[in-house]
Motif scaffolding. Structure first.
Motif, mmCIF file in Angstrom:
data_model
loop_
_atom_site.group_PDB
_atom_site.id
_atom_site.type_symbol
_atom_site.label_atom_id
_atom_site.label_comp_id
_atom_site.label_asym_id
_atom_site.label_seq_id
_atom_site.Cartn_x
_atom_site.Cartn_y
_atom_site.Cartn_z
ATOM 1 N N ILE A 1 0.844 -1.205 0.000
ATOM 2 C CA ILE A 1 0.000 0.000 0.000
ATOM 3 C C ILE A 1 0.875 1.249 0.000
ATOM 4 C CG2 ILE A 1 -1.627 1.339 1.417
ATOM 5 C CD1 ILE A 1 -2.885 -0.934 -0.326
ATOM 6 N N ASP A 2 1.962 1.245 0.767
ATOM 7 C CA ASP A 2 2.906 2.381 0.723
ATOM 8 C C ASP A 2 3.415 2.585 -0.700
ATOM 9 O OD1 ASP A 2 2.682 2.823 3.452
ATOM 10 O OD2 ASP A 2 4.517 1.712 3.941
ATOM 11 N N PHE A 3 3.767 1.487 -1.352
ATOM 12 C CA PHE A 3 4.260 1.514 -2.725
ATOM 13 C C PHE A 3 3.221 2.147 -3.652
ATOM 14 C CE2 PHE A 3 4.639 -0.418 -6.907
ATOM 15 C CZ PHE A 3 5.988 -0.299 -7.180
ATOM 16 N N VAL A 4 1.980 1.703 -3.545
ATOM 17 C CA VAL A 4 0.905 2.223 -4.391
ATOM 18 C C VAL A 4 0.671 3.706 -4.119
ATOM 19 C CG1 VAL A 4 -1.592 2.110 -4.831
ATOM 20 C CG2 VAL A 4 -0.240 0.000 -4.747
ATOM 21 N N LEU A 5 0.598 4.086 -2.859
ATOM 22 C CA LEU A 5 0.319 5.488 -2.525
ATOM 23 C C LEU A 5 1.396 6.428 -3.071
ATOM 24 C CD1 LEU A 5 -1.067 5.212 1.122
ATOM 25 C CD2 LEU A 5 -2.349 5.524 -1.022
ATOM 26 N N LYS A 6 2.651 5.994 -3.061
ATOM 27 C CA LYS A 6 3.735 6.829 -3.594
ATOM 28 C C LYS A 6 3.649 6.986 -5.113
ATOM 29 C CE LYS A 6 7.022 5.823 0.029
ATOM 30 N NZ LYS A 6 8.140 4.992 0.432
ATOM 31 N N ARG A 7 3.026 6.023 -5.782
ATOM 32 C CA ARG A 7 2.966 6.041 -7.240
ATOM 33 C C ARG A 7 1.575 6.383 -7.777
ATOM 34 N NH1 ARG A 7 6.578 3.197 -4.996
ATOM 35 N NH2 ARG A 7 8.645 3.065 -5.886
ATOM 36 N N ASP A 8 0.678 6.741 -6.887
ATOM 37 C CA ASP A 8 -0.676 7.136 -7.282
ATOM 38 C C ASP A 8 -0.706 8.653 -7.478
ATOM 39 O OD1 ASP A 8 -3.423 7.230 -7.765
ATOM 40 O OD2 ASP A 8 -3.942 7.161 -5.635
ATOM 41 N N LYS A 9 0.044 9.122 -8.449
ATOM 42 C CA LYS A 9 0.199 10.563 -8.683
ATOM 43 C C LYS A 9 -1.084 11.226 -9.168
ATOM 44 C CE LYS A 9 4.623 10.437 -7.842
ATOM 45 N NZ LYS A 9 5.106 10.735 -6.536
ATOM 46 N N LYS A 10 -1.985 10.450 -9.769
ATOM 47 C CA LYS A 10 -3.240 11.015 -10.267
ATOM 48 C C LYS A 10 -4.376 10.868 -9.257
ATOM 49 C CE LYS A 10 -2.020 10.615 -15.078
ATOM 50 N NZ LYS A 10 -2.333 10.045 -16.382
ATOM 51 N N ASN A 11 -4.024 10.442 -8.032
ATOM 52 C CA ASN A 11 -4.990 10.367 -6.938
ATOM 53 C C ASN A 11 -6.216 9.532 -7.315
ATOM 54 O OD1 ASN A 11 -5.590 10.969 -4.284
ATOM 55 N ND2 ASN A 11 -6.739 12.793 -4.829
ATOM 56 N N ARG A 12 -5.990 8.333 -7.819
ATOM 57 C CA ARG A 12 -7.066 7.462 -8.299
ATOM 58 C C ARG A 12 -7.596 6.493 -7.250
ATOM 59 N NH1 ARG A 12 -4.655 5.806 -14.225
ATOM 60 N NH2 ARG A 12 -4.951 7.841 -15.154
ATOM 61 N N PHE A 13 -6.847 6.318 -6.145
ATOM 62 C CA PHE A 13 -7.197 5.274 -5.189
ATOM 63 C C PHE A 13 -7.512 5.814 -3.797
ATOM 64 C CE2 PHE A 13 -4.184 3.122 -8.121
ATOM 65 C CZ PHE A 13 -5.042 2.145 -8.618
ATOM 66 N N LEU A 14 -8.435 5.125 -3.148
ATOM 67 C CA LEU A 14 -8.629 5.200 -1.710
ATOM 68 C C LEU A 14 -8.261 3.829 -1.179
ATOM 69 C CD1 LEU A 14 -12.092 6.978 -1.328
ATOM 70 C CD2 LEU A 14 -9.837 7.919 -0.788
ATOM 71 N N VAL A 15 -7.714 3.759 0.015
ATOM 72 C CA VAL A 15 -7.320 2.473 0.580
ATOM 73 C C VAL A 15 -7.935 2.298 1.963
ATOM 74 C CG1 VAL A 15 -5.153 2.408 -0.725
ATOM 75 C CG2 VAL A 15 -5.159 3.364 1.558
ATOM 76 N N GLY A 16 -8.079 1.047 2.343
ATOM 77 C CA GLY A 16 -8.596 0.745 3.659
ATOM 78 C C GLY A 16 -8.326 -0.706 4.003
#
Length: 133
Positions: A21-36
């Motif tokens: 999830i840390d990996f994804v959040l750092k590479r989600d530059k277009k703010n496409r995801f919410l996580v939980g």
């Protein structure tokens, strides 16, 4: 999907899952995801909307446009939306899911032994709060 964002649910106590999830959040530059966390109240409520077992903790779950994806399909669909070269991994989708998921399940069955486990679910940092359910 909440608004225009896809939702990623993960095992909140798994160290491998949290690192992913840390990996994804750092590479989600277009703010496409919410996580939980799958274990969270919001996570179990979302799963129940899809007739999925709300106590299901064995996979990464992706919810996009009223569709739910599990295991390797979820991971590849997430990679497709990241920045950098990660979308190239989506090409692996041509491999039959039965083969992809066999590898995914093998890693999943060993994740606590190989990477460890926390006693409680991860809490977002103040900078990450907007990205969490």
């Amino acid at each position: 999907m909440i608004g225009d964002k896809s939702v990623i649910l993960f095992d909140g106590v798994c160290n491998l899952c949290n690192s992913s999830i840390d990996f994804v959040l750092k590479r989600d530059k277009k703010n496409r995801f919410l996580v939980g966390a799958l274990q969270s109240e919001k996570g179990t409520k979302l799963l129940s909307r899809f007739d999925s077992n709300p106590e299901y903790l064995d996979s990464l779950v992706l919810i996009e446009k009223d569709q739910i994806y599990f295991r390797s399909t979820a991971a590849l669909r997430i990679a497709k939306k990241l920045t950098g070269l990660w979308p190239l991994l989506y090409g692996i989708i041509i491999v039959p899911a039965i083969l992809r998921d066999a590898v995914y399940d093998w890693i999943g069955k060993n994740r606590y032994r190989w990477f460890g486990k926390k006693n409680t679910c991860r809490l977002p940092s103040p900078a990450e709060k907007a990205k969490f359910l």
